[in-house]
Design a protein around this motif. Structure first.
Motif, mmCIF file in Angstrom:
data_model
loop_
_atom_site.group_PDB
_atom_site.id
_atom_site.type_symbol
_atom_site.label_atom_id
_atom_site.label_comp_id
_atom_site.label_asym_id
_atom_site.label_seq_id
_atom_site.Cartn_x
_atom_site.Cartn_y
_atom_site.Cartn_z
ATOM 1 N N HIS A 58 0.729 -1.063 -0.023
ATOM 2 C CA HIS A 58 0.070 0.033 -0.044
ATOM 3 C C HIS A 58 0.815 1.237 0.102
ATOM 4 O O HIS A 58 0.563 2.319 -0.791
ATOM 5 C CB HIS A 58 -1.087 -0.010 0.984
ATOM 6 N N LEU A 62 1.886 0.687 -4.767
ATOM 7 C CA LEU A 62 0.427 1.211 -5.148
ATOM 8 C C LEU A 62 0.775 2.662 -5.571
ATOM 9 O O LEU A 62 0.149 3.329 -6.388
ATOM 10 C CB LEU A 62 -0.225 0.893 -4.366
ATOM 11 N N GLN A 63 2.011 3.213 -4.502
ATOM 12 C CA GLN A 63 2.098 4.743 -4.687
ATOM 13 C C GLN A 63 3.145 5.029 -5.732
ATOM 14 O O GLN A 63 2.949 6.006 -6.626
ATOM 15 C CB GLN A 63 2.815 5.361 -3.355
ATOM 16 N N THR A 66 1.527 5.187 -9.432
ATOM 17 C CA THR A 66 0.692 6.414 -9.752
ATOM 18 C C THR A 66 1.815 7.238 -10.775
ATOM 19 O O THR A 66 1.195 8.214 -11.552
ATOM 20 C CB THR A 66 0.713 7.377 -8.404
ATOM 21 N N ALA A 73 -4.919 7.444 -8.442
ATOM 22 C CA ALA A 73 -4.580 6.691 -7.357
ATOM 23 C C ALA A 73 -5.011 5.295 -7.644
ATOM 24 O O ALA A 73 -6.132 5.282 -8.554
ATOM 25 C CB ALA A 73 -5.428 7.135 -6.078
ATOM 26 N N SER A 77 -6.241 1.706 -3.058
ATOM 27 C CA SER A 77 -5.777 2.615 -1.924
ATOM 28 C C SER A 77 -6.884 3.430 -1.794
ATOM 29 O O SER A 77 -6.842 4.229 -0.755
ATOM 30 C CB SER A 77 -4.673 3.407 -2.863
ATOM 31 N N MET A 78 -8.042 3.306 -2.351
ATOM 32 C CA MET A 78 -9.292 4.358 -2.301
ATOM 33 C C MET A 78 -10.055 3.857 -1.239
ATOM 34 O O MET A 78 -10.989 2.955 -1.427
ATOM 35 C CB MET A 78 -9.839 4.589 -3.535
ATOM 36 N N HIS A 86 -13.350 7.923 -12.788
ATOM 37 C CA HIS A 86 -11.932 7.617 -11.963
ATOM 38 C C HIS A 86 -11.492 6.460 -12.951
ATOM 39 O O HIS A 86 -10.109 6.350 -13.303
ATOM 40 C CB HIS A 86 -11.896 7.461 -10.567
#
Length: 208
Positions: A58, A62-63, A66, A73, A77-78, A86
């Motif tokens: 996470h 996942l960052q 981006t 995102a 992660s949401m 989106h």
């Protein structure tokens, strides 16, 4: 010719055939302290692995993805879910290689985190809750978390790889992602409840 044990007993008495006692292998016996120590080692290893996998999946991977999605995102992660706008923007921004990286990460680190965290939580609950009924109630949260997380990852992969996007294809993974975050919080709460129940059942120290 050698006499049988019965013949020797008849001639010399019962002292001729001493009673045979079963051989006990004491090396296989474990004390409660040793069993508790083994469980603690498993728990420490599982907790450390869960924290590492959460950070890697996470907070790191996942960052980093981006960068391949124009700053959008990743669905996992949401916390409060996502909408069709989106997802459409995400599908337009990410090429096949970027989608393949996301799919690989969620099938490896995402799957491992869900399973290891659920197992560690169940171990901690089992070590601190004696009543079977209460234990099963608290176990429900990590079990559901693992199942919903794996289902959510699979539905996200199907959503991003679909030829045409529909409202239903977005609603299902969005709901599953929100549920997985909620169940993660409830699992942490169940661990806190288990620790609280364990402290309550311990006798208070006597004062001299």
């Amino acid at each position: 010719m050698a006499k049988t044990p019965a013949q020797r007993a008849a001639k010399h008495g019962e002292s001729a055939t001493p009673p045979q006692t079963p051989v006990v292998n004491t090396s296989t016996q474990r004390s409660p302290q040793k069993a508790q120590g083994n469980a603690n080692l498993i728990l420490i290893a599982g907790s450390a692995a869960s924290l590492l996998l959460f950070w890697y999946f996470h907070m790191l991977t996942l960052q980093q993805l981006t960068d391949l999605s124009d700053g959008l995102a990743m669905p996992q992660s949401m916390v409060f879910g996502f909408d069709m706008a989106h997802v459409e923007a995400l599908r337009s921004a990410m090429d096949a290689d970027a989608l393949g990286q996301l799919n690989y990460v969620q099938k490896t680190a995402g799957t491992l985190f869900a399973l290891v965290f659920a197992f560690s939580a169940m171990t901690m609950i089992a070590m601190n809750v004696a009543k079977k009924a209460v234990r099963w109630v608290l176990w429900a949260f990590p079990i559901l978390f693992a199942g919903i997380s794996l289902w959510g990852n699979a539905s996200i992969d199907a959503m991003l790889g679909a030829e045409t996007l529909s409202a239903g294809a977005v609603t299902l993974p969005s709901t599953l992602v929100s549920l997985s975050w909620l169940l993660l919080a409830l699992t942490l709460l169940s661990i806190a409840v288990a620790l609280f129940l364990s402290r309550r059942k311990k006798p208070a120290p006597t004062q001299s």
